[in-house]
Design a protein around this motif. Structure first.
Motif: not given
Length: 317
Positions: A49-56, A69-76
């Motif tokens: 799988q290939v995914t992209v996500s927003l982290v902050t 901490g670095i958090m992933e909050f949106h993934r596709m």
């Protein structure tokens, strides 16, 4: 070939990934467009799988301490499983919707001090080390955000800091597992009663819930307190002619209602290291699950920590 497969399992000579954004600048409710560029390694690889996500970066309270901490909050996902041949080059286009509640990182063309945002690409490789890529993203305010921020500046408030606090604000419809606080030093005309103001936008498709937390100064014989006001505005109100008057009214109403804000239901302050009722009393516990298809509160490994630095501030001296 067996030796190459063994090396690939340890990440040597395996496929590589590089994501190129069409434009790293976006706004809440818009999209981030780009391509995930893959290059095959020395041996065939099964891409799961290939995914992209927003982290902050998010501030997280644990007991009496607070840490980031670095958090992933949106993934596709942008691709399912496929075979990648040796040295094969492949470009996978994507269009990632940016959640409405995504925090603002850039104002007046400058990065808000304390804010970081990135697009993380993950290439899941069968029986091998996964590959990742990270690209910086700039999230600019919507027109309604800009009008309110302009009003704070016109009233004489000076920007101090911005960060993300893990938690939920009681009574506010919120989908992300954190909220943004944009902190200002009080303008001179408010300095007798307020030392700082924290501004939070909880944005939706129709409008914005504006939460103000005013750090109320104590007197000679009285302690200081935090007071909270909450106001709803529609995106269509952005062209309202006098936002300075509106924001001034919010601030004066919020600080004047301190007595009513001490009613049961706000409780003790759970965060920020300050006294009395305030935003902390409105924030639910930090135990968060997965809701609305978003990854709620998943802390990713610190592999990207060095890529997140401070990028200056706006409105500073």
């Amino acid at each position: 070939m067996v030796f190459k497969k063994m090396l690939s399992a340890f990440g040597v000579g395996g496929p590589s990934v590089d994501t190129v954004l069409t434009n790293p600048n976006t706004r809440p409710g818009l999209t981030l467009d780009g391509h995930v560029n893959l290059v095959g390694g020395d041996a065939p690889a099964r891409i799961e799988q290939v995914t992209v996500s927003l982290v902050t970066r998010v501030e997280i309270e644990g007991g009496d301490s607070e840490y980031a901490g670095i958090m992933e909050f949106h993934r596709m996902p942008v691709s399912g499983a496929f075979e990648l041949a040796p040295k094969q080059q492949l470009a996978i286009p994507f269009q990632l919707p940016v959640p409405w509640e995504t925090p603002v990182t850039d104002v007046y063309g400058q990065r808000l001090h304390g804010m970081t945002m990135g697009l993380r690409t993950e290439l899941a490789v069968a029986r091998a080390v996964d590959k990742t890529d990270l690209d910086h993203v700039a999230v600019h305010p919507l027109p309604i955000h800009e009008r309110i921020l302009d009003a704070f500046q016109a009233l004489g408030f000076r920007f101090k800091h911005a960060d993300l606090e893990r938690g939920r604000i009681h009574g506010v419809q919120q989908t992300l597992p954190f909220y943004q606080e944009i902190e200002f030093f009080a303008a001179p005309q408010y300095a007798q009663t307020v030392s700082e103001v924290e501004l939070t936008f909880v944005t939706g498709q129709r409008g914005v819930e504006v939460v103000l937390e005013c750090d109320k100064r104590g007197g000679f014989l009285s302690a200081g307190h935090d007071v909270v006001g909450r106001y709803a505005v529609a995106h269509t109100d952005a062209e309202r002619t006098d936002w300075v008057q509106v924001v001034d009214g919010w601030l004066r109403e919020t600080t004047a209602r301190y007595g009513s804000l001490r009613a049961p239901g706000y409780g003790a302050h759970h965060g920020h290291g300050r006294r009395g009722p305030g935003m902390g009393g409105m924030v639910a516990g930090a135990a968060l699950g997965v809701a609305g298809g978003l990854v709620a509160g998943e802390l990713i490994e610190d592999a990207f920590e060095g890529d997140f630095g401070d990028f200056g501030d706006f409105g500073g001296e």
